[in-house]
Design a protein around this motif. Structure first.
Motif, PDB file in Angstrom:
ATOM      1  N   GLU A 291       0.800  -1.226   0.000  1.00 53.08           N
ATOM      2  CA  GLU A 291       0.000   0.000   0.000  1.00 53.08           C
ATOM      3  C   GLU A 291       0.831   1.273   0.000  1.00 53.08           C
ATOM      4  N   ASP A 292       2.126   1.171   0.220  1.00 56.32           N
ATOM      5  CA  ASP A 292       2.966   2.366   0.245  1.00 56.32           C
ATOM      6  C   ASP A 292       3.472   2.770  -1.135  1.00 56.32           C
ATOM      7  N   ASP A 293       3.106   2.012  -2.163  1.00 58.73           N
ATOM      8  CA  ASP A 293       3.503   2.372  -3.522  1.00 58.73           C
ATOM      9  C   ASP A 293       2.905   3.728  -3.873  1.00 58.73           C
ATOM     10  N   PRO A 294       3.725   4.698  -4.278  1.00 53.32           N
ATOM     11  CA  PRO A 294       3.215   6.054  -4.532  1.00 53.32           C
ATOM     12  C   PRO A 294       2.133   6.133  -5.614  1.00 53.32           C
ATOM     13  N   ALA A 295       2.265   5.359  -6.677  1.00 50.53           N
ATOM     14  CA  ALA A 295       1.258   5.403  -7.741  1.00 50.53           C
ATOM     15  C   ALA A 295      -0.068   4.824  -7.255  1.00 50.53           C
ATOM     16  N   PHE A 296      -0.008   3.741  -6.486  1.00 49.41           N
ATOM     17  CA  PHE A 296      -1.233   3.168  -5.917  1.00 49.41           C
ATOM     18  C   PHE A 296      -1.892   4.167  -4.985  1.00 49.41           C
ATOM     19  N   ARG A 297      -1.113   4.741  -4.070  1.00 48.52           N
ATOM     20  CA  ARG A 297      -1.665   5.694  -3.105  1.00 48.52           C
ATOM     21  C   ARG A 297      -2.282   6.901  -3.821  1.00 48.52           C
ATOM     22  N   GLY A 298      -1.606   7.404  -4.819  1.00 49.12           N
ATOM     23  CA  GLY A 298      -2.122   8.555  -5.556  1.00 49.12           C
ATOM     24  C   GLY A 298      -3.433   8.254  -6.258  1.00 49.12           C
ATOM     25  N   LEU A 299      -3.513   7.095  -6.884  1.00 53.86           N
ATOM     26  CA  LEU A 299      -4.730   6.697  -7.583  1.00 53.86           C
ATOM     27  C   LEU A 299      -5.875   6.477  -6.597  1.00 53.86           C
ATOM     28  N   ALA A 300      -5.587   5.792  -5.500  1.00 46.27           N
ATOM     29  CA  ALA A 300      -6.623   5.549  -4.491  1.00 46.27           C
ATOM     30  C   ALA A 300      -7.119   6.864  -3.897  1.00 46.27           C
TER      31      ALA A 300
END
Length: 93
Positions: A67-76
């Motif tokens: 969950e700390d992946d920046p692209a995942f966090r940004g999209l979420a």
């Protein structure tokens, strides 16, 4: 493999068409599976090969990077902001 949360963000954010909503449900369920549910049966049966591959890429990437992946966090966070905005404009809580 390229980060699918970055590479496929346009497909996820595309809006109101059915498969885009299913992709959004996957991202939000990874964000908070207790609050955001996804119908995996519908994804397995009712998704074309391209979008099914996107879901599998997102799951594999999330499994490896979390969950700390920046692209995942940004999209979420973008999806959450949209959700809050639509609730507010619709007179919701």
């Amino acid at each position: 493999m390229q980060n699918p949360f970055e590479h496929h963000a346009d497909a996820v954010l595309a809006g109101s068409y059915g498969i885009s909503q299913a992709l959004q449900e996957v991202v939000l369920s990874l964000w908070n599976g207790q609050e955001y549910r996804v119908d995996l049966g519908r994804l397995a049966r009712g998704t074309d090969q391209r979008h099914y591959a996107i879901v599998m890429e997102m799951l594999a990437w999330y499994r490896e990077h979390g969950e700390d992946d920046p692209a995942f966090r940004g999209l979420a966070l973008t999806l959450l902001e949209r959700s809050e905005g639509s609730r507010g404009s619709a007179g919701g809580p």
